[in-house]
Design an enzyme around this catalytic site. Sequence first.
Site, short mmCIF file in Angstrom:
data_model
loop_
_atom_site.label_atom_id
_atom_site.label_comp_id
_atom_site.label_asym_id
_atom_site.label_seq_id
_atom_site.Cartn_x
_atom_site.Cartn_y
_atom_site.Cartn_z
N ASP A 13 -19.26 29.55 -3.73
CA ASP A 13 -19.90 30.35 -4.76
C ASP A 13 -20.05 29.57 -6.07
O ASP A 13 -19.07 29.35 -6.77
CB ASP A 13 -19.03 31.61 -4.97
CG ASP A 13 -19.58 32.52 -6.03
OD1 ASP A 13 -20.78 32.42 -6.37
OD2 ASP A 13 -18.80 33.36 -6.54
N ASP A 36 -26.91 30.69 -8.62
CA ASP A 36 -25.71 31.33 -8.07
C ASP A 36 -25.82 31.50 -6.55
O ASP A 36 -26.48 32.42 -6.06
CB ASP A 36 -25.54 32.69 -8.75
CG ASP A 36 -24.26 33.40 -8.32
OD1 ASP A 36 -23.50 32.83 -7.51
OD2 ASP A 36 -24.03 34.53 -8.78
#
Length: 420
Positions: free
Chosen positions: A103, A288
């Site tokens: 992430d 992201d």
Amino acid sequence: MKWTVFLTICSLIWAAHGLIRIPLKKVRSVRSLLRASGVLKEFMRDHQTDVFSRRYAQCFPAGTPSLRLLDHTRVKLHNYMDAQFYGQISLGTPGQNFTVIFDTGSADLWVPSSYCVSQACANHQQFKAFDSHSFAHDGRTFGINYGSGHLLGVMGRETLKVGDLTVKEQEFGESVYEPGQAFVLAQFDGVLGLAYPSLAEIVGKPVFDSMMTQKLVEKPVFSFYLSRRQTMDPEGELIIGGTDEALFSGPINWIPVSHKGYWQIKMESIAVQGIASFCPRGCQAIIDTGTSLIAGPTNDILKLQELIGAVPTSIGEYLIDCARLTSLPHVTFILGGVEYTLQSQNYVRKEVLGGRELCFSGFVAMDLMSQQGPLWILGDVFLTEYYSIFDRGQDRVGLARARHQADYSNQLAINHTIYP
Ligand SMILES: *[C@@H]1O[C@H](CO)[C@@H](O)[C@H](O)[C@H]1NC(C)=O
């Protein structure tokens, strides 16, 4: 047979250049599972109030400094509901395997603890510190606020294996309490954050910082390739230590990081069907990988849904008439002077529910603030079309057109003749 030979030769070449390839699996998101089981509405209502999280929060001293109420983590649960790409790591000696989201929108590493009391942990791999002889206690606790409650845990140091890389004494969190239904249904055990250290809730070095300090990577760079479909090979790849030219085409456009926390960059404008529509004087965006959609400020997203003909449903999601896909406008993000255009087939997610094909908008409203103003989140919907490179050496993000399907297999064929 031939492929095997080719792949073996290539992995030797890549290994020689210090590239580590982590295969990523593409799976159905929690949101899509909830939708399929028809409980999304209840979930949306319930996940605002989680009594259990407060009860367990009392187990920890109230002033625990890491229990800060940070808005970015509140948003992350939302994000993880849509997350689709996971990979494997191992912790401890002998190694215990975990599936994690790699992430770029967070900076911590955490996995469920064997001492965890939540239902979410029962459904997942749990770290057994007592089975590892490289484990070191830390004594500190941590909390990450996910809106539906705090994820709570204890910190430790452990040997971490990511692909062929072995990181010594990596600080990480073992969660002893995980809030809410989203973690119960999640197909990942934990999260491995790849953002800058300033975003970390767990004090210590994030994983990639450890890799740089321990000189495990030749270049302070990692990159992501995400496939369009679940059955593609590879479904996705995280490449540590550099880039793989076979996975993208054309030049790389480098954009400087505007604020080191998220992988945050300046966006110049957003156009719909060529007409500048949002972010008129420039705005901020983050790259992201832990979010599957494209998110933006509520007012802008509501207007954008209208422009693409998406209508709200009772479950708070936006639907598009699948028959109209070809006539929908394209949406262009202008970053570092380059236009990144998504066609409707790129920003619409098709799902079959109860035998019916439904088309969901890939845009979602999410008000995430930064010191530099509201943030747009460019998640997997965007990153599937554009190969992304994260350069900690020069604090910049690189984007290039990702190679997909037919064009990707052509490239393999070309490579095959170069390395017979
Ligand atoms: C962990 O994963 C690796 C690679 O997939 C596998 O070889 C190994 O057996 C797994 N270990 C355990 C304990 O399941």
